[in-house]
Design a protein around this motif. Structure first.
Motif, PDB file in Angstrom:
ATOM      1  N   LEU A  98     -17.464 -24.100 -47.225  1.00 62.08           N
ATOM      2  CA  LEU A  98     -18.263 -24.570 -46.171  1.00 62.08           C
ATOM      3  C   LEU A  98     -19.824 -24.393 -46.316  1.00 62.08           C
ATOM      4  O   LEU A  98     -20.345 -24.428 -47.584  1.00 62.08           O
ATOM      5  N   MET A  99     -20.408 -25.207 -45.529  1.00 67.16           N
ATOM      6  CA  MET A  99     -21.557 -25.587 -45.840  1.00 67.16           C
ATOM      7  C   MET A  99     -22.418 -25.347 -44.478  1.00 67.16           C
ATOM      8  O   MET A  99     -23.040 -26.222 -43.442  1.00 67.16           O
ATOM      9  N   PRO A 100     -23.064 -24.065 -44.864  1.00 66.70           N
ATOM     10  CA  PRO A 100     -23.445 -23.376 -43.781  1.00 66.70           C
ATOM     11  C   PRO A 100     -25.331 -24.005 -44.100  1.00 66.70           C
ATOM     12  O   PRO A 100     -25.539 -24.049 -44.911  1.00 66.70           O
ATOM     13  N   ALA A 101     -25.581 -24.761 -42.351  1.00 69.66           N
ATOM     14  CA  ALA A 101     -26.803 -25.239 -43.005  1.00 69.66           C
ATOM     15  C   ALA A 101     -28.149 -24.470 -42.319  1.00 69.66           C
ATOM     16  O   ALA A 101     -29.159 -25.459 -42.651  1.00 69.66           O
ATOM     17  N   ASP A 102     -27.683 -23.285 -41.664  1.00 73.47           N
ATOM     18  CA  ASP A 102     -28.797 -22.926 -41.617  1.00 73.47           C
ATOM     19  C   ASP A 102     -29.375 -20.813 -41.596  1.00 73.47           C
ATOM     20  O   ASP A 102     -27.903 -20.880 -41.364  1.00 73.47           O
ATOM     21  N   GLU A 103     -29.693 -20.304 -41.843  1.00 74.94           N
ATOM     22  CA  GLU A 103     -29.843 -19.101 -41.224  1.00 74.94           C
ATOM     23  C   GLU A 103     -28.678 -17.823 -40.768  1.00 74.94           C
ATOM     24  O   GLU A 103     -27.725 -17.199 -41.357  1.00 74.94           O
ATOM     25  N   ALA A 104     -28.684 -19.227 -39.297  1.00 70.04           N
ATOM     26  CA  ALA A 104     -27.637 -18.287 -38.179  1.00 70.04           C
ATOM     27  C   ALA A 104     -26.120 -19.097 -38.864  1.00 70.04           C
ATOM     28  O   ALA A 104     -25.192 -17.775 -38.517  1.00 70.04           O
ATOM     29  N   GLU A 105     -25.821 -20.055 -39.188  1.00 68.46           N
ATOM     30  CA  GLU A 105     -25.034 -19.958 -39.792  1.00 68.46           C
ATOM     31  C   GLU A 105     -23.995 -19.084 -41.253  1.00 68.46           C
ATOM     32  O   GLU A 105     -22.776 -18.944 -40.435  1.00 68.46           O
ATOM     33  N   TRP A 106     -25.012 -19.389 -42.111  1.00 66.71           N
ATOM     34  CA  TRP A 106     -24.910 -18.408 -43.543  1.00 66.71           C
ATOM     35  C   TRP A 106     -24.523 -16.654 -42.557  1.00 66.71           C
ATOM     36  O   TRP A 106     -23.605 -16.027 -43.270  1.00 66.71           O
ATOM     37  N   SER A 107     -25.111 -16.379 -41.503  1.00 67.67           N
ATOM     38  CA  SER A 107     -24.766 -15.212 -41.392  1.00 67.67           C
ATOM     39  C   SER A 107     -23.764 -15.108 -40.564  1.00 67.67           C
ATOM     40  O   SER A 107     -22.887 -13.749 -40.700  1.00 67.67           O
ATOM     41  N   ARG A 108     -23.297 -16.007 -39.590  1.00 72.95           N
ATOM     42  CA  ARG A 108     -21.958 -16.407 -39.138  1.00 72.95           C
ATOM     43  C   ARG A 108     -20.657 -16.694 -40.358  1.00 72.95           C
ATOM     44  O   ARG A 108     -19.657 -15.354 -39.725  1.00 72.95           O
ATOM     45  N   CYS A 109     -21.537 -16.561 -41.569  1.00 69.07           N
ATOM     46  CA  CYS A 109     -19.903 -16.861 -42.121  1.00 69.07           C
ATOM     47  C   CYS A 109     -20.010 -15.089 -42.550  1.00 69.07           C
ATOM     48  O   CYS A 109     -19.162 -14.572 -43.081  1.00 69.07           O
ATOM     49  N   ILE A 110     -21.462 -14.480 -42.724  1.00 70.34           N
ATOM     50  CA  ILE A 110     -21.260 -12.715 -43.439  1.00 70.34           C
ATOM     51  C   ILE A 110     -20.334 -12.294 -42.460  1.00 70.34           C
ATOM     52  O   ILE A 110     -19.278 -11.294 -42.467  1.00 70.34           O
TER      53      ILE A 110
END
Ligand code: VTB
Ligand code: MG
Ligand code: MG
Length: 323
Positions: free
Chosen positions: A232-244
């Protein structure tokens, strides 16, 4: 899952393909997508499953139907996870290009990765290269290993990749070592599956595309003995939290086949909308008939069926008029 479900789900992708095909070449990707999505939804109503969409058209508030969490099927029968892309390649259809398809996979509940909607770096291969490569290697090493394993010179290798600016560096590297590149305008599910169909002449799929499409491709590759590795390539903080939130505790870890499809009991179906690498598109015949070409596969038995069907269009309630 009962094997009869294979035939049920190919009827669903056929319907979506038939519904979107009239929009081919009309410069209107949203209408094409909407038609595919409503037809798919309607056809699901007759499939004997208690389905939950885990990969779909987005969240409930942004997708009117086939949203993540939506229940589909007759709601009696086995509990299954459902991954859909009613029209993979909306832009392709609107421009009249190649490789658009309707795609669907089902697996017992809890067995499909709930992939967040973001980019995923991918490396996909067919059976001959399964287990031989690693997405963590630099591309030149991957190519060298692939050429060796396939017993052919690097210059005879063909890599498929989405034609995007973000792939500039990768394309430069591939060009400099002399492999052939076959570009896709859109539709990387086809890209990832192609190496598992020898008649395509494609050896590897590389580059980044949608994560949901990665899981759909992994489902297909389970049935074809191919392999997809993703990251996965979370592009920002929001995408990172989405993964979690979606239960992926280490968003940058390599996702292997079993991480994306945790079962050997997955069923996959796809129907071509426009002509592609291994599927024909919807073809209009005389007498208000149209032909579709689909594949439907079960991982359990590794049976790959090519289904050509002729449909009598006046019998299709989901076909809307196109102006
Ligand atoms: C891929 C491809 C899709 O998006 O996921 C790609 O499979 C990735 O996004 O068909 P970009 O277009 O931003 O590169 C599509 O091409 C369109 O959803
Ligand atoms: Mg879609
Ligand atoms: Mg898509």
């Amino acid at each position: 899952m009962e094997r009869e479900l294979a035939l049920e789900i190919v009827r669903v992708t056929e319907a979506a393909a038939l519904a979107s095909a009239p929009w081919m070449g009309r410069g209107n990707k949203n209408e094409a997508d909407g038609a595919a999505t409503s037809a798919m939804r309607l056809m699901f109503d007759s499939v004997s499953i208690v389905g939950t969409v885990v990969i779909g058209e987005g969240e409930m508030d942004e997708a009117p139907m086939l949203y993540i969490g939506e229940r589909v099927g007759t709601l009696d029968g086995p509990e299954v996870d459902v991954a859909v892309d009613p029209l993979e390649g909306t832009e392709i259809v609107s421009k009249g290009l190649n490789n658009a398809l309707s795609v669907l996979a089902i697996a017992p509940k809890g067995q499909l990765l709930h992939a967040p909607d973001m980019y995923m770096e991918k490396l996909a291969v067919g059976p001959q290269l399964r287990g031989k490569l690693s997405i963590t290697d630099p591309p030149e090493v991957t190519i060298e290993k692939a050429a060796k394993a396939l017993g052919k010179p690097v210059s005879d290798l063909t890599v498929m990749i989405l034609d995007r600016d973000r792939h500039k560096e990768l394309i430069g590297t591939l060009r400099s070592i002399g492999v052939r590149i076959k570009f896709l305008s859109d539709g990387d599910v086809v890209g990832a599956i192609s190496p598992s169909f020898p008649e395509t002449g494609i050896d590897l799929y590389m580059g980044s595309g949608g994560a949901p499409e990665g899981v759909l491709a992994a489902a297909a590759l389970k049935c074809l003995e191919g392999e997809l590795q993703g990251r996965l390539m979370p592009a920002d903080e929001a995408e990172w939290s989405r993964c979690i939130e979606m239960g992926i505790s280490d968003p940058l870890s390599v996702l292997f086949m079993d991480d994306m499809v945790g079962t050997g009991d997955v069923i996959f179906a796809a129907t071509g909308v426009t002509p592609g690498e291994f599927l024909g598109g919807v073809r209009y015949l005389s007498d208000q008939r149209a032909e579709t070409h689909s594949i439907v596969m079960r991982a359990k038995t590794q049976t790959v069926r090519h289904v050509k069907a002729t449909h009598f269009l006046p019998n299709k309630p989901y076909l809307q008029s196109v102006r």
